[in-house]
Design a protein around this motif. Structure first.
Motif, PDB file in Angstrom:
ATOM      1  N   ARG A   1      57.981 -55.672  10.648  1.00 31.93           N
ATOM      2  CA  ARG A   1      57.123 -54.863  11.517  1.00 31.93           C
ATOM      3  C   ARG A   1      56.189 -55.797  12.277  1.00 31.93           C
ATOM      4  O   ARG A   1      55.960 -56.927  11.836  1.00 31.93           O
TER       5      ARG A   1
ATOM      6  N   VAL B   1      55.181 -59.042  10.043  1.00 33.20           N
ATOM      7  CA  VAL B   1      55.074 -58.921   8.592  1.00 33.20           C
ATOM      8  C   VAL B   1      56.368 -58.286   8.108  1.00 33.20           C
ATOM      9  O   VAL B   1      56.963 -57.464   8.813  1.00 33.20           O
TER      10      VAL B   1
ATOM     11  N   TYR C   1      48.618 -65.867  17.809  1.00 37.52           N
ATOM     12  CA  TYR C   1      48.226 -64.459  17.932  1.00 37.52           C
ATOM     13  C   TYR C   1      47.015 -64.268  18.847  1.00 37.52           C
ATOM     14  O   TYR C   1      46.518 -63.158  19.000  1.00 37.52           O
TER      15      TYR C   1
ATOM     16  N   GLU D   1      47.745 -59.679   3.296  1.00 33.59           N
ATOM     17  CA  GLU D   1      48.319 -58.344   3.496  1.00 33.59           C
ATOM     18  C   GLU D   1      47.600 -57.354   2.582  1.00 33.59           C
ATOM     19  O   GLU D   1      48.040 -57.059   1.501  1.00 33.59           O
TER      20      GLU D   1
ATOM     21  N   ASP E   1      53.149 -61.505  15.936  1.00 29.51           N
ATOM     22  CA  ASP E   1      52.490 -61.411  14.621  1.00 29.51           C
ATOM     23  C   ASP E   1      53.292 -60.454  13.732  1.00 29.51           C
ATOM     24  O   ASP E   1      53.130 -59.240  13.830  1.00 29.51           O
TER      25      ASP E   1
ATOM     26  N   LYS F   1      52.359 -56.685  13.703  1.00 30.63           N
ATOM     27  CA  LYS F   1      50.961 -56.381  13.363  1.00 30.63           C
ATOM     28  C   LYS F   1      50.140 -56.346  14.653  1.00 30.63           C
ATOM     29  O   LYS F   1      50.165 -55.381  15.372  1.00 30.63           O
ATOM     30  N   THR F   2      49.434 -57.450  14.985  1.00 28.75           N
ATOM     31  CA  THR F   2      48.517 -57.397  16.129  1.00 28.75           C
ATOM     32  C   THR F   2      49.214 -57.613  17.470  1.00 28.75           C
ATOM     33  O   THR F   2      48.673 -57.269  18.514  1.00 28.75           O
TER      34      THR F   2
END
Ligand code: IPD
Ligand code: CA
Length: 267
Positions: free
Chosen positions: A39, A48, A167, A76, A46, A41-42
């Motif tokens: 998935r 995870v 990021y 996390e 980025d 993130k920011t």
């Protein structure tokens, strides 16, 4: 006895943490690569995976059982976010993008920090089977063998490992600008993609210098201690000591190379 822990001396504690880290890292080598559960993130850089969370859950369960009363600051999981006192600072997979792309150089990183002082650090890269471990004041090892002090290379002889702050678009650009300005002072540049490993590769002499403009405590808590225990200069890119509560820049390197780098940045 390690500050805040209930039994053993620092090296016993370190051996226990190392066993727990190696066990959790098996989740990475046994991963079902067709179903990483990736998935964003920011940003789209980025990432995870389901394995980041699984590794973290296994680490936290084992560490909490073995070291009762010690807190956690984990990449996390905002619920585990103790920023002072005695805490494990955990990056379950540092180099998640490398893990997703299958390029290796992704490590489980566990530091133990007491206030602003790093106490223990373990960085284990399971794909190369290299485990770095350090206890403050006791030196550092790789796969159980003591690492020597770093060779004090000059900046001109240093392979410089760069963290690109991927990021943060503005810092990414500033990193590229810095390289355009200064890379000719270095022997050459490299980008590996795991700050934890980057610090350990300074410790074992592969790199004469590593820098990144913004890292979270879990990216560097363990690796920076490994580097420091090998006699590397470790601090921020502004020449200040590292702190372990919020994001900071990180510079680690042979003392002469780090000094020349800092001087060129006006510090
Ligand atoms: C990242 C890696 C990367 C660094 C990033 C970190 P992650 O950690 O350490 O090398 O450039 O700044 O956030 O996201 O893979 O755990
Ligand atoms: Ca990380």
């Amino acid at each position: 006895m390690t500050a805040g822990l209930t039994r053993g001396d620092a090296r016993d504690d370190l051996a226990r943490v190392e066993r727990i880290v190696r066990d959790a890292a098996r989740l990475m080598t046994q991963a079902d690569r067709a179903h990483l559960g990736t998935r964003l993130k920011t940003s789209r850089r980025d990432m995870v995976t389901a394995y980041d969370r699984a590794v973290q859950d296994r680490l936290v369960a084992a560490l909490a059982a073995d070291f009762p009363g010690v807190g956690f600051l984990c990449e996390e999981g905002g619920e585990l976010s103790q920023r002072d006192g005695v805490r494990f600072v955990i990056d379950p997979i540092d180099g998640t993008a490398n893990f997703v792309h299958g390029t290796g150089v992704s490590a489980v990183s566990v530091g133990l920090v007491d206030g602003a002082d790093p106490v223990l650090g373990v960085v284990y890269e399971p794909f190369s089977d290299e485990c770095y471990a350090a206890a403050a004041g006791h030196g550092a090892t790789r796969n159980g063998v003591a690492l020597p002090q770093v060779e004090d290379v000059q900046l001109a002889d240093a392979l410089v490992c760069v963290g690109s702050s991927p990021y943060f678009p503005d810092l990414y650009q500033r990193t590229m600008d810095l390289l355009a300005r200064r890379a000719r002072e270095f022997n050459d540049i490299r980008r590996d993609g795991s700050a934890a490993c980057d610090c350990c590769y300074v410790a074992d002499g592969r790199y004469g210098l590593f820098f990144e403009m913004s890292l979270a405590p879990w990216d560097f808590a363990a690796g920076a201690l490994v580097a420091r225990e090998c006699g590397a200069w470790v601090g921020t890119m502004e020449g200040a000591p590292l702190t372990y509560a919020d994001r900071v820049s990180v510079l680690a390197g042979a003392p002469r190379a780090a000094e020349a780098f800092l001087k060129g940045e006006g510090h």
